[in-house]
Design a protein around this motif. Structure first.
Motif, PDB file in Angstrom:
ATOM      1  N   ALA A 233       3.719   9.987  -6.537  1.00  6.40           N
ATOM      2  CA  ALA A 233       2.347  10.358  -6.272  1.00  6.40           C
ATOM      3  C   ALA A 233       1.703   9.031  -5.538  1.00  6.40           C
ATOM      4  O   ALA A 233       0.743   9.538  -4.982  1.00  6.40           O
ATOM      5  CB  ALA A 233       1.883  10.192  -7.927  1.00  6.40           C
ATOM      6  N   PHE A 234       2.289   7.949  -5.542  1.00 11.15           N
ATOM      7  CA  PHE A 234       1.570   6.982  -4.799  1.00 11.15           C
ATOM      8  C   PHE A 234       1.970   6.757  -3.413  1.00 11.15           C
ATOM      9  O   PHE A 234       1.310   6.373  -2.452  1.00 11.15           O
ATOM     10  CB  PHE A 234       1.897   5.482  -5.489  1.00 11.15           C
ATOM     11  CG  PHE A 234       0.971   5.111  -6.598  1.00 11.15           C
ATOM     12  CD1 PHE A 234       0.053   4.208  -6.017  1.00 11.15           C
ATOM     13  CD2 PHE A 234       1.368   5.560  -7.838  1.00 11.15           C
ATOM     14  CE1 PHE A 234      -1.191   3.702  -7.284  1.00 11.15           C
ATOM     15  CE2 PHE A 234       0.137   5.050  -8.789  1.00 11.15           C
ATOM     16  CZ  PHE A 234      -0.884   4.244  -8.402  1.00 11.15           C
ATOM     17  N   PHE A 235       3.088   7.208  -2.942  1.00 10.12           N
ATOM     18  CA  PHE A 235       3.838   6.893  -1.704  1.00 10.12           C
ATOM     19  C   PHE A 235       4.242   8.202  -0.884  1.00 10.12           C
ATOM     20  O   PHE A 235       4.357   8.175   0.129  1.00 10.12           O
ATOM     21  CB  PHE A 235       5.092   6.113  -1.872  1.00 10.12           C
ATOM     22  CG  PHE A 235       4.809   4.610  -2.146  1.00 10.12           C
ATOM     23  CD1 PHE A 235       4.324   3.565  -1.399  1.00 10.12           C
ATOM     24  CD2 PHE A 235       5.193   4.372  -3.494  1.00 10.12           C
ATOM     25  CE1 PHE A 235       3.944   2.287  -2.012  1.00 10.12           C
ATOM     26  CE2 PHE A 235       4.649   3.037  -3.982  1.00 10.12           C
ATOM     27  CZ  PHE A 235       4.097   1.841  -3.165  1.00 10.12           C
ATOM     28  N   TRP A 299      -4.582   7.060  -1.829  1.00  7.77           N
ATOM     29  CA  TRP A 299      -5.804   6.287  -1.116  1.00  7.77           C
ATOM     30  C   TRP A 299      -5.610   4.938  -0.931  1.00  7.77           C
ATOM     31  O   TRP A 299      -5.635   4.185  -0.207  1.00  7.77           O
ATOM     32  CB  TRP A 299      -7.173   6.876  -1.732  1.00  7.77           C
ATOM     33  CG  TRP A 299      -8.247   6.185  -1.371  1.00  7.77           C
ATOM     34  CD1 TRP A 299      -9.142   6.109   0.042  1.00  7.77           C
ATOM     35  CD2 TRP A 299      -8.757   4.679  -1.613  1.00  7.77           C
ATOM     36  NE1 TRP A 299      -9.746   5.541   0.300  1.00  7.77           N
ATOM     37  CE2 TRP A 299      -9.806   4.310  -0.857  1.00  7.77           C
ATOM     38  CE3 TRP A 299      -8.356   3.978  -2.754  1.00  7.77           C
ATOM     39  CZ2 TRP A 299     -10.559   3.138  -0.987  1.00  7.77           C
ATOM     40  CZ3 TRP A 299      -9.315   2.862  -3.030  1.00  7.77           C
ATOM     41  CH2 TRP A 299     -10.242   2.569  -2.011  1.00  7.77           C
ATOM     42  N   PHE A 300      -5.126   4.532  -2.287  1.00  3.65           N
ATOM     43  CA  PHE A 300      -5.103   3.266  -2.333  1.00  3.65           C
ATOM     44  C   PHE A 300      -3.984   2.497  -1.713  1.00  3.65           C
ATOM     45  O   PHE A 300      -4.083   1.331  -0.777  1.00  3.65           O
ATOM     46  CB  PHE A 300      -4.653   2.629  -3.932  1.00  3.65           C
ATOM     47  CG  PHE A 300      -4.440   1.143  -4.064  1.00  3.65           C
ATOM     48  CD1 PHE A 300      -5.526   0.239  -4.348  1.00  3.65           C
ATOM     49  CD2 PHE A 300      -3.336   0.588  -4.107  1.00  3.65           C
ATOM     50  CE1 PHE A 300      -5.353  -1.168  -4.546  1.00  3.65           C
ATOM     51  CE2 PHE A 300      -2.906  -0.900  -4.305  1.00  3.65           C
ATOM     52  CZ  PHE A 300      -4.154  -1.702  -4.190  1.00  3.65           C
ATOM     53  N   VAL A 301      -2.906   2.962  -1.407  1.00  5.62           N
ATOM     54  CA  VAL A 301      -1.672   2.731  -0.454  1.00  5.62           C
ATOM     55  C   VAL A 301      -2.101   2.650   0.951  1.00  5.62           C
ATOM     56  O   VAL A 301      -1.773   1.251   1.564  1.00  5.62           O
ATOM     57  CB  VAL A 301      -0.528   3.473  -0.883  1.00  5.62           C
ATOM     58  CG1 VAL A 301       0.700   2.949   0.118  1.00  5.62           C
ATOM     59  CG2 VAL A 301      -0.022   3.179  -2.277  1.00  5.62           C
ATOM     60  N   VAL A 325       1.966  -4.462  -7.191  1.00  3.68           N
ATOM     61  CA  VAL A 325       1.225  -3.208  -7.640  1.00  3.68           C
ATOM     62  C   VAL A 325       2.327  -2.154  -8.326  1.00  3.68           C
ATOM     63  O   VAL A 325       2.229  -1.644  -9.452  1.00  3.68           O
ATOM     64  CB  VAL A 325       0.438  -2.599  -6.623  1.00  3.68           C
ATOM     65  CG1 VAL A 325      -0.349  -1.194  -7.286  1.00  3.68           C
ATOM     66  CG2 VAL A 325      -0.578  -3.679  -5.941  1.00  3.68           C
ATOM     67  N   TYR A 326       3.545  -1.828  -7.366  1.00  7.15           N
ATOM     68  CA  TYR A 326       4.538  -1.161  -7.918  1.00  7.15           C
ATOM     69  C   TYR A 326       4.880  -1.406  -9.276  1.00  7.15           C
ATOM     70  O   TYR A 326       5.109  -0.490 -10.315  1.00  7.15           O
ATOM     71  CB  TYR A 326       5.554  -1.130  -7.069  1.00  7.15           C
ATOM     72  CG  TYR A 326       6.526   0.072  -7.487  1.00  7.15           C
ATOM     73  CD1 TYR A 326       6.139   1.490  -6.846  1.00  7.15           C
ATOM     74  CD2 TYR A 326       7.801  -0.102  -7.716  1.00  7.15           C
ATOM     75  CE1 TYR A 326       7.176   2.433  -7.447  1.00  7.15           C
ATOM     76  CE2 TYR A 326       8.632   0.794  -7.949  1.00  7.15           C
ATOM     77  CZ  TYR A 326       8.378   2.086  -7.684  1.00  7.15           C
ATOM     78  OH  TYR A 326       9.295   3.117  -7.911  1.00  7.15           O
ATOM     79  N   TRP A 327       4.971  -2.657  -9.594  1.00  5.94           N
ATOM     80  CA  TRP A 327       5.552  -3.252 -10.900  1.00  5.94           C
ATOM     81  C   TRP A 327       4.594  -2.951 -11.869  1.00  5.94           C
ATOM     82  O   TRP A 327       5.033  -2.398 -12.980  1.00  5.94           O
ATOM     83  CB  TRP A 327       6.013  -4.524 -10.740  1.00  5.94           C
ATOM     84  CG  TRP A 327       6.367  -5.465 -11.893  1.00  5.94           C
ATOM     85  CD1 TRP A 327       7.330  -4.930 -12.653  1.00  5.94           C
ATOM     86  CD2 TRP A 327       5.774  -6.622 -12.462  1.00  5.94           C
ATOM     87  NE1 TRP A 327       7.458  -6.089 -13.791  1.00  5.94           N
ATOM     88  CE2 TRP A 327       6.687  -6.813 -13.602  1.00  5.94           C
ATOM     89  CE3 TRP A 327       4.883  -7.540 -11.785  1.00  5.94           C
ATOM     90  CZ2 TRP A 327       6.298  -8.066 -14.309  1.00  5.94           C
ATOM     91  CZ3 TRP A 327       4.576  -8.659 -12.791  1.00  5.94           C
ATOM     92  CH2 TRP A 327       5.494  -9.017 -13.706  1.00  5.94           C
ATOM     93  N   VAL A 328       3.343  -3.258 -11.790  1.00  6.30           N
ATOM     94  CA  VAL A 328       2.336  -3.345 -12.760  1.00  6.30           C
ATOM     95  C   VAL A 328       2.146  -1.695 -13.282  1.00  6.30           C
ATOM     96  O   VAL A 328       1.896  -1.326 -14.297  1.00  6.30           O
ATOM     97  CB  VAL A 328       0.963  -3.770 -12.580  1.00  6.30           C
ATOM     98  CG1 VAL A 328       1.054  -5.275 -12.684  1.00  6.30           C
ATOM     99  CG2 VAL A 328       0.372  -3.356 -11.443  1.00  6.30           C
TER     100      VAL A 328
END
Ligand code: HEM
Length: 532
Positions: A233-235, A299-301, A325-328
């Protein structure tokens, strides 16, 4: 006679040496006693406005050994020693004075006092501990009007903040309710639902597979599904494809990430440092792909990368900061799913109540009605809140940049403030005499508890977790899909006892189970959904 005249002088010498050692030891003990009386009895009387310090015997170490062995136990011991008044007290950890806040009003005051209590010093330290170069860290704090800054101004910045400060607004834009969060959470939930289809229950967490029955490791199942969904979802899906061992590296790092925060020497934490490095290597390689080869990033990445490149920060440093960020994003939710399902597997009546409550939110075609899960399913949400209360061991940390008065005590500039949420979450004055045990209806019976200043699973103030909305969605959706698609029960034999929380190892978020205390689950297809 001759023999005794030879021996006598050596006996006398030995006796003199022994008495010197005894005198030396006695002197040291006396000095230590005087120091202790001075430090813990006289100084507090001279400076009554300062928080009293939890006494210790070894000057340089302070309370480090007991704190690292059992931080919650040590802080509870200190709180009780000072009469359980919940006024601020101090703990010395390896020469560093930590002011500890355990009263809800002091915690709220600390979050509000952003002038004297800052998070910046800590963030800078963490960036460097993660491996970011000093020049990248400095660039993150450049002000936009600086000649070196060349920000593409992707994000409105009317206050002229550095990127390190602006990132809080970027987190909110991505993770607070709104268009960007909708895109991300739709993707997240679709991926979770897809990973939980029968053919996709596969991988190293499946211990045994039969046509309509699988035996799975609960920890492996929750962690694999949640981490894969978040990564994708993030990358976008390019990242997981090029980073085959990412999940293992992440878990190895996550298990021991506290060593990084407490600056453990490399020789004692090789595995943790190596796994972090491997994950950063993967992220660097991902960032070095052309943008066309890595579509679908959140969007954030993409925005963060653009902003950082505009400041002249290179791929490796961007990757290092992204790793934070990936960790949190990933260190808590899979553990919550694990604990919620552990409780349900040990309480079949509760399991069927939640399955029934959530059934209308889970469609046969795999669609998850998130609105229904959040608004019309109070029982599963109450279980979520309760498990979060019991398993979370996060703390907020702040650095005192100017003397500040909190709870009637003066906190001196240069020291750190620790806000351990577990001290709030087990407060019997707020949560009642059963505060230490699991009550699935606690947050149902008293709806105000979820908004209590003593319930702080996501911290507060300037660092209040922006991911709290998505976190609830991920966890509730995961559990509801599992309950409605499958018949799950504890496997017979080994691995059926309720797992113990890993409370003694320092942890900076939701705690996992003690090593080896995973649960084996029998997963069977419900008759209505059988797929071969
Ligand atoms: C139940 C799961 C979670 C828990 C318990 C949790 C808890 C926390 C806590 C305690 C903090 C720091 C607060 C402080 O220092 O005062 C934090 C920060 C943060 N969390 Fe979460 N979190 C969770 C899930 C998530 C998720 C799923 C995301 C993203 C999708 C996320 C994103 C963040 C970010 C970006 C920060 C840094 C905020 C900042 O400094 O601006 N969290 N979280």
């Amino acid at each position: 006679m001759m023999f005794s005249s030879l021996v006598a002088p050596s006996v006398v010498v030995e006796a003199i040496q022994n008495s010197r050692i005894a005198i030396g030891l006695g002197f040291c003990l006396l000095a230590l006693l005087c120091w202790r009386i001075w430090r813990f009895h006289i100084i507090p009387k001279l400076y009554p406005e300062e928080p009293p310090e939890f006494p210790y015997w070894i000057p340089v170490l302070g309370s480090a050994i007991s704190f690292f062995k059992d931080s919650h136990g040590t802080l509870t011991h200190a709180r009780l020693l000072f009469g359980d008044t919940r006024k601020p007290f101090a703990v010395n950890v390896a020469g560093q004075k930590l002011y500890v806040l355990t009263s809800p009003s002091d915690v709220s005051a600390a979050y509000k006092n952003t002038d004297a209590l800052t998070f910046d010093v800590f963030v800078r330290d963490v960036m460097v501990s993660f491996g970011a170069s000093q020049s990248a860290v400095d660039k993150m704090w450049l002000l936009p009007e600086s000649s070196e800054s060349n920000s593409p101004a992707q994000v409105p910045n009317p206050k002229g903040l550095s990127l390190a400060k602006l990132v809080h607004d970027m987190h909110k834009k991505q993770l607070h309710p709104g268009a960007e969060m909708d895109i991300l959470s739709d993707r997240f939930i679709t991926l979770i639902s897809k990973s939980l289809t029968w053919p996709n229950i596969a991988g190293s967490y499946v211990v045994e597979s039969k046509p309509h029955k699988k035996l799975v490791s609960l920890k492996g199942w929750c962690s694999t599904v949640l981490l894969e969904a978040a990564t994708d979802a993030f990358f976008g899906d390019a990242f997981l494809k090029m980073a085959p061992n990412l999940l293992n590296d992440f878990f190895d790092f996550d298990d021991n990430s506290w060593m990084l925060m407490y600056r453990y020497p490399r020789v004692l934490a090789r595995n943790m440092y190596q796994s972090k490095q491997n994950a950063i290597d993967y992220l660097t390689a991902y960032l070095d792909l052309s943008l066309e080869d890595r579509p679908g990033a959140a969007w954030f990445v993409t925005t963060m990368e653009e902003e950082q490149r505009a400041l002249g920060i290179q791929s490796r440093d961007i990757a290092t900061l992204l790793m934070m960020v990936y960790w949190v994003v990933n260190s808590n939710t899979y553990k919550l799913c694990f604990w919620i399902l552990s409780h349900l597997l040990h309480d079949p009546a509760l399991l069927s109540t939640l399955a029934e409550e959530t059934s209308s939110a889970i469609a046969a075609d795999g669609n998850v009605d998130m609105r229904c899960l959040l608004d019309d399913c109070p029982r599963i949400n109450a279980v979520y809140d309760e498990v979060l209360r019991l398993t979370n061991s996060s703390s907020s940390i702040r650095h005192v940049t100017a003397d500040a008065v909190i709870g009637g005590c003066t906190l001196r500039r240069g020291n750190n403030v620790l806000i351990p949420y577990r001290q709030l979450h087990f407060n019997e004055a707020v949560f009642g005499p059963t505060a230490g045990s699991f009550d699935p209806e606690r947050f149902l019976k008293d709806k105000s508890l979820a908004r209590s200043p003593s319930y702080r699973p996501f911290g507060g103030g300037s660092t209040y977790c922006p991911g709290r909305f998505i976190a609830r969605q991920e966890v509730v959706a995961f559990v509801a899909v599992v309950l409605n698609r499958y018949d799950i029960k504890l496997a017979t034999g080994a691995g059926t006892k309720f797992p113990a929380l890993e409370e003694l190892k320092p942890c900076l978020g939701v705690m996992g189970p003690v090593d080896g205390e995973d649960i084996m689950v029998q997963v069977g297809q419900k008759a209505a959904n059988k797929v071969s």
